[in-house]
Design a protein around this motif. Structure first.
Motif, mmCIF file in Angstrom:
data_model
loop_
_atom_site.group_PDB
_atom_site.id
_atom_site.type_symbol
_atom_site.label_atom_id
_atom_site.label_comp_id
_atom_site.label_asym_id
_atom_site.label_seq_id
_atom_site.Cartn_x
_atom_site.Cartn_y
_atom_site.Cartn_z
ATOM 1 N N UNK A 182 -13.839 5.116 4.254
ATOM 2 C CA UNK A 182 -13.305 4.910 2.687
ATOM 3 C C UNK A 182 -11.731 4.160 3.237
ATOM 4 N N UNK A 183 -11.760 3.201 2.464
ATOM 5 C CA UNK A 183 -10.477 2.140 2.732
ATOM 6 C C UNK A 183 -9.293 3.115 2.337
ATOM 7 N N UNK A 184 -8.161 3.016 3.193
ATOM 8 C CA UNK A 184 -6.848 3.554 3.007
ATOM 9 C C UNK A 184 -5.850 2.379 2.866
ATOM 10 N N UNK A 185 -4.771 2.782 1.942
ATOM 11 C CA UNK A 185 -3.842 1.778 1.704
ATOM 12 C C UNK A 185 -2.592 2.417 2.135
ATOM 13 N N UNK A 186 -2.007 1.511 3.083
ATOM 14 C CA UNK A 186 -0.381 1.758 3.509
ATOM 15 C C UNK A 186 0.564 0.735 3.056
ATOM 16 N N UNK A 187 1.630 1.022 2.293
ATOM 17 C CA UNK A 187 2.568 0.028 1.668
ATOM 18 C C UNK A 187 3.649 0.113 2.557
ATOM 19 N N UNK A 188 3.640 -1.388 2.792
ATOM 20 C CA UNK A 188 4.845 -1.769 3.727
ATOM 21 C C UNK A 188 6.161 -1.910 2.780
ATOM 22 N N UNK A 189 7.313 -1.222 3.268
ATOM 23 C CA UNK A 189 8.332 -1.040 2.303
ATOM 24 C C UNK A 189 9.608 -2.151 2.904
ATOM 25 N N UNK A 190 9.055 -3.172 3.843
ATOM 26 C CA UNK A 190 9.923 -4.051 4.224
ATOM 27 C C UNK A 190 10.701 -4.967 3.373
ATOM 28 N N UNK A 191 9.748 -5.434 2.132
ATOM 29 C CA UNK A 191 10.372 -6.219 1.173
ATOM 30 C C UNK A 191 10.938 -5.301 -0.084
ATOM 31 N N UNK A 192 10.915 -4.086 0.235
ATOM 32 C CA UNK A 192 11.749 -3.316 -0.857
ATOM 33 C C UNK A 192 13.219 -3.371 -0.918
ATOM 34 N N UNK A 193 13.679 -3.724 -2.291
ATOM 35 C CA UNK A 193 15.097 -3.866 -2.465
ATOM 36 C C UNK A 193 15.820 -2.368 -2.679
ATOM 37 N N UNK A 194 16.834 -2.182 -2.202
ATOM 38 C CA UNK A 194 17.371 -0.875 -2.145
ATOM 39 C C UNK A 194 17.595 -0.079 -3.378
ATOM 40 N N UNK A 195 18.071 -1.188 -4.456
ATOM 41 C CA UNK A 195 18.424 -0.456 -5.892
ATOM 42 C C UNK A 195 17.260 0.089 -6.453
ATOM 43 N N UNK A 196 16.009 -0.549 -5.991
ATOM 44 C CA UNK A 196 14.828 -0.246 -6.946
ATOM 45 C C UNK A 196 14.042 0.945 -5.919
ATOM 46 N N UNK A 197 14.522 1.201 -4.709
ATOM 47 C CA UNK A 197 13.564 1.896 -3.805
ATOM 48 C C UNK A 197 13.050 3.088 -4.457
ATOM 49 N N UNK A 198 13.795 4.134 -5.017
ATOM 50 C CA UNK A 198 13.236 5.434 -5.255
ATOM 51 C C UNK A 198 12.074 5.193 -6.525
ATOM 52 N N UNK A 199 12.423 4.374 -7.368
ATOM 53 C CA UNK A 199 11.509 3.947 -8.642
ATOM 54 C C UNK A 199 10.184 3.356 -7.771
ATOM 55 N N UNK A 200 10.432 2.539 -7.050
ATOM 56 C CA UNK A 200 9.231 1.699 -6.536
ATOM 57 C C UNK A 200 8.317 2.715 -5.701
ATOM 58 N N UNK A 201 9.034 3.659 -4.982
ATOM 59 C CA UNK A 201 8.412 4.440 -4.172
ATOM 60 C C UNK A 201 7.653 5.606 -4.812
ATOM 61 N N UNK A 202 8.071 6.067 -6.414
ATOM 62 C CA UNK A 202 7.230 6.827 -7.191
ATOM 63 C C UNK A 202 6.016 5.956 -7.793
ATOM 64 N N UNK A 203 6.461 4.861 -7.969
ATOM 65 C CA UNK A 203 5.280 4.045 -8.354
ATOM 66 C C UNK A 203 4.153 3.537 -7.619
ATOM 67 N N UNK A 204 4.667 3.263 -6.309
ATOM 68 C CA UNK A 204 3.467 3.375 -5.091
ATOM 69 C C UNK A 204 2.574 4.515 -5.087
ATOM 70 N N UNK A 205 3.301 5.650 -5.184
ATOM 71 C CA UNK A 205 2.450 7.110 -4.951
ATOM 72 C C UNK A 205 1.633 7.206 -6.276
ATOM 73 N N UNK A 206 2.112 6.891 -7.464
ATOM 74 C CA UNK A 206 1.372 6.984 -8.509
ATOM 75 C C UNK A 206 0.334 5.776 -8.544
ATOM 76 N N UNK A 207 0.349 4.961 -7.798
ATOM 77 C CA UNK A 207 -0.575 3.878 -7.778
ATOM 78 C C UNK A 207 -1.615 4.266 -6.655
ATOM 79 N N UNK A 208 -1.595 5.485 -6.289
ATOM 80 C CA UNK A 208 -2.504 6.131 -5.149
ATOM 81 C C UNK A 208 -2.677 5.446 -3.992
ATOM 82 N N UNK A 209 -1.391 4.931 -3.338
ATOM 83 C CA UNK A 209 -1.444 4.682 -1.939
ATOM 84 C C UNK A 209 -1.700 5.711 -1.190
ATOM 85 N N UNK A 210 -1.990 5.303 0.341
ATOM 86 C CA UNK A 210 -2.301 6.695 1.211
ATOM 87 C C UNK A 210 -0.937 6.830 2.074
ATOM 88 N N UNK A 211 -0.267 5.899 2.390
ATOM 89 C CA UNK A 211 1.028 5.956 3.366
ATOM 90 C C UNK A 211 1.950 5.217 2.900
#
Ligand code: DX5
Ligand code: ZN
Length: 220
Positions: A1-30
């Motif tokens: 089963x393919x797993x998805x690991x979201x790289x946070x390298x291009x994440x901008x600080x002001x949106x970090x928490x919102x984007x992390x929530x969206x990534x988790x809601x989007x069903x990433x694995x790591x």
């Protein structure tokens, strides 16, 4: 089963928490934490990546997939141990072919309860890591030259994925194959076909309008 690991390298600080929530809601694995020391690669992301790793560990139960692009591997294994990462990956190119040191780092990472990954750059031959494969949990095959996000996948690296897949199947080695760099809805299925079962994706996921949809497209 393919797993998805979201790289946070291009994440901008002001949106970090919102984007992390969206990534988790989007069903990433790591959450993929790209630690760069400014020596192994030009950029230094040690501060921001520690901040993101701490934040992610506070707001989510998803595992941390820590990618150490550093020379002093032992120092960063120590530093990240308290976050109990799911995976810690170090670069074989940082170890000066020192077999003793490589085995010690593998032991250290296992000792803190993390899965062990070894990463190889696009121009590193898989012969360099074959002997360690039975002792680790994952091989990270870089599909771009490490150092920044948003790059284009280097097609030849997928041949390497195929070769590693053949080798581990022939030798009954149970190990994950992760690809990292330029993975998007166009390149993901070729990477899966070649044998990758964990896909790191940064820019494609973080810049997508609908992360859940983007994750589904990666897995297709
Ligand atoms: C590059 C990093 C990758 C990169 C992936 O050195 O190791 O994890 O951030 O990001 P994208 O998917 O944007 O290439
Ligand atoms: Zn990475």
């Amino acid at each position: 089963m393919t797993e998805i690991s979201a790289s946070l390298l291009t994440l901008d600080k002001e949106n970090a928490i919102k984007t992390m929530y969206n990534l988790e809601a989007g069903k990433i694995n790591y959450f993929h934490i790209d630690v760069m020391d400014g020596k192994f690669v030009e950029k230094n992301t040690t501060e921001i990546m520690k901040d993101y790793a701490l934040t992610a560990s506070h707001i989510s139960n998803l595992g941390l997939d820590v990618h150490l692009m550093v020379e002093n591997v032992e120092e960063f294994v120590d530093e990240y141990s308290m976050l109990e990462p799911k995976i810690i990956t170090f670069h074989i190119e940082a170890m000066n072919n020192n077999e003793e040191r490589i085995k010690n780092v593998i032991y250290e990472i296992k000792n803190i309860g993390s899965r062990v990954g070894i990463a190889i750059n696009p121009d590193t031959d898989i012969e360099k890591v074959k002997k360690y494969l039975p002792y680790i949990h994952m091989i990270l095959i870089m599909t771009v030259v490490p150092g920044k996000g948003g790059q284009t996948l280097i097609a030849e690296t997928l041949e390497k994925v195929k070769k590693v897949k053949e080798y581990i199947d022939e030798n009954n080695i149970d190990i994950d194959i992760e690809v990292d760099g330029g993975i998007n809805d166009e390149t993901s299925n070729k990477a899966i076909e070649c044998g990758a079962n964990i896909l790191v994706s940064g820019k494609y996921l973080i810049s997508s309008e609908n992360i859940g949809e983007a994750v589904r497209k990666l897995k297709e």
